[in-house]
Design an enzyme around this catalytic site. Structure first.
Site, PDB file in Angstrom:
ATOM      1  N   ASP A  14       0.965  -1.324   0.143  1.00  0.00           N
ATOM      2  CA  ASP A  14      -0.115  -0.077   0.092  1.00  0.00           C
ATOM      3  C   ASP A  14       0.792   1.109   0.020  1.00  0.00           C
ATOM      4  O   ASP A  14       1.331   1.618   0.929  1.00  0.00           O
ATOM      5  CB  ASP A  14      -1.034  -0.220   1.236  1.00  0.00           C
ATOM      6  CG  ASP A  14      -1.655   1.021   1.432  1.00  0.00           C
ATOM      7  OD1 ASP A  14      -1.717   2.160   0.358  1.00  0.00           O
ATOM      8  OD2 ASP A  14      -2.521   1.441   2.304  1.00  0.00           O
TER       9      ASP A  14
ATOM     10  N   ASP B  94      -1.776   5.730  -5.512  1.00  0.00           N
ATOM     11  CA  ASP B  94      -1.945   4.784  -4.204  1.00  0.00           C
ATOM     12  C   ASP B  94      -2.344   3.390  -4.635  1.00  0.00           C
ATOM     13  O   ASP B  94      -3.515   3.084  -5.143  1.00  0.00           O
ATOM     14  CB  ASP B  94      -3.290   5.400  -3.526  1.00  0.00           C
ATOM     15  CG  ASP B  94      -3.408   4.531  -2.265  1.00  0.00           C
ATOM     16  OD1 ASP B  94      -2.633   3.653  -1.856  1.00  0.00           O
ATOM     17  OD2 ASP B  94      -4.481   4.768  -1.558  1.00  0.00           O
TER      18      ASP B  94
END
Length: 394
Positions: free
Chosen positions: A101, A283
């Protein structure tokens, strides 16, 4: 903007792999994501997933999205619609499957400190077998859909691909909400944002990448996520076989702890490019593309039958629709997201109505370019600068 040609691409990671030097050397390595076994099915809550993405960056979750999330609109399939890309990581003596992440900075995992009912189906971290506890240190993460996780912090050995550190902070879950428990394919998260936003208290800890980057040929990693297939992370080098043309670089804004950058415009389908740029975050931990309302509205005006549904918690349209491409302009480079990626998933099992891969950022002030965008690109995250590089996937 800087354009980096293939012929000048960094491939030191490849040369170091065959070095015969006996002393410790810097290196580069590739780690492949994997698809979990097909029998590991689960239910995803599409508006809940959307709510988590907004809350992750401090955004306001609209009431309609909260209500839709509470009703549990969902679709059930193995490894649903690219919602997550999972990577094997050795933590202590356990091999876990983690979500990499770039929008967070914590390494948290399912552990044997959880109640037995919350362990079922997950691979578990067992800190007692290998770790040193950081006395008094804790972590606690919560999201806009009500999901949460918390626990203790340990110092342990972590190995990703070809690099190991024996001093990594590992956040072991002792409490976790049902939203995470249901996802038996995923055993936790490895954050690749900047260490400044690590949530450990009383003192923030260093991310895995920041811990090991001095061991790498170059302090960077590159991401090649794929549509309907496992992707790849390259650490310490750039693989020029994975992209076409040249890499276009732009400055990254790390002031908020994220991989932020400025775009120079966008276009929808075959339409002309708007020169209205926007601030964005790259992201890998967000599934969708979240944009300002005016861009979202302009996009769905070009999608036949699209409507904003309070019941579904976002824009929806017929699953038989072929949405237009969406293009993000970065310098002279045009990053094209194929329309088929934006036809994201049915709003419920067997439904002929699909949830859009582009949704509103709900006034967040930043656009989030998640996996729907990233799986069309080869993206370089370089901590020197810092800077981001974009190129079309080969």
């Amino acid at each position: 903007m800087v354009v980096f040609s293939k012929t000048a691409a960094l491939v030191l990671g490849l040369s170091s792999a065959v070095s015969a030097a006996p002393a410790p050397t810097r290196k580069g390595f590739t780690i492949n994501q994997i698809a979990r076994p097909a029998n590991k099915t689960r239910t995803i809550n599409l508006p809940g997933m959307y709510a988590r993405s907004l809350a992750k960056f401090g955004g306001t979750v609209p009431q309609s999205v909260k209500e839709a999330a509470s009703k549990g609109s969902a679709v059930t399939t193995p490894q649903n619609n690219d919602e997550e890309y999972l990577t094997p990581v050795t933590v202590g003596k356990s091999t876990l499957h983690l979500d990499f992440d770039t929008g967070s900075a914590d390494l948290w995992v399912f552990s044997d400190e959880l109640p037995s009912s919350e362990q079922t189906g997950h691979d578990l971290y067992t800190p007692s077998s290998s770790a040193t506890k950081l006395s008094g240190y804790t972590w606690d993460i919560s999201y806009g859909d009500g999901s949460s996780a918390s626990g203790d912090v340990y110092r342990d050995t972590v190995t990703v691909g070809g690099v190991t550190t024996n001093k990594q902070a590992v956040e072991a879950a002792s409490k976790i909400s049902s939203e995470f428990v249901q996802n038996t394919a995923n055993d936790g998260l490895l954050g690749l944002a900047f260490s400044s936003i690590n949530t450990v208290q009383p003192k923030a800890q260093t991310t895995f990448f920041d811990t090991v980057k001095s061991q790498l040929d170059s302090p960077l990693f590159a991401v090649q996520l794929k549509h309907d297939a496992p992707g790849v992370y390259d650490f310490g080098y750039i693989d020029d076989s994975k992209y076409t043309g040249s890499i276009t670089y732009t400055d990254a804004d790390s002031s908020q702890g994220y991989w932020g950058f400025s775009t120079d415009g966008y276009s929808i389908g075959d339409g002309s490019s708007s020169s209205s740029g926007f601030s964005a975050i790259a992201d890998t931990g967000t599934t969708l593309i979240l944009l300002d309302d005016e861009i979202v509205s302009a996009y769905y005006e070009q999608v036949s039958g699209a409507q904003e549904s309070e019941e579904a918690g976002g824009y929806v349209f017929s699953c038989s629709t072929n949405p237009p491409d969406f293009t993000v302009v970065i310098g002279d480079y045009k990053a094209v997201v194929p329309g088929k990626y934006i036809n994201y998933a049915p709003i419920s099992t067997g439904s002929s109505t699909c949830f859009g891969g582009i949704q509103s950022n709900s006034g967040l002030g930043l656009s989030i370019l998640g996996d729907v965008f990233l799986k069309s690109q080869y993206v370089v995250f370089n901590s020197e600068g810092p800077k981001l590089g974009f190129a079309a996937q080969a």
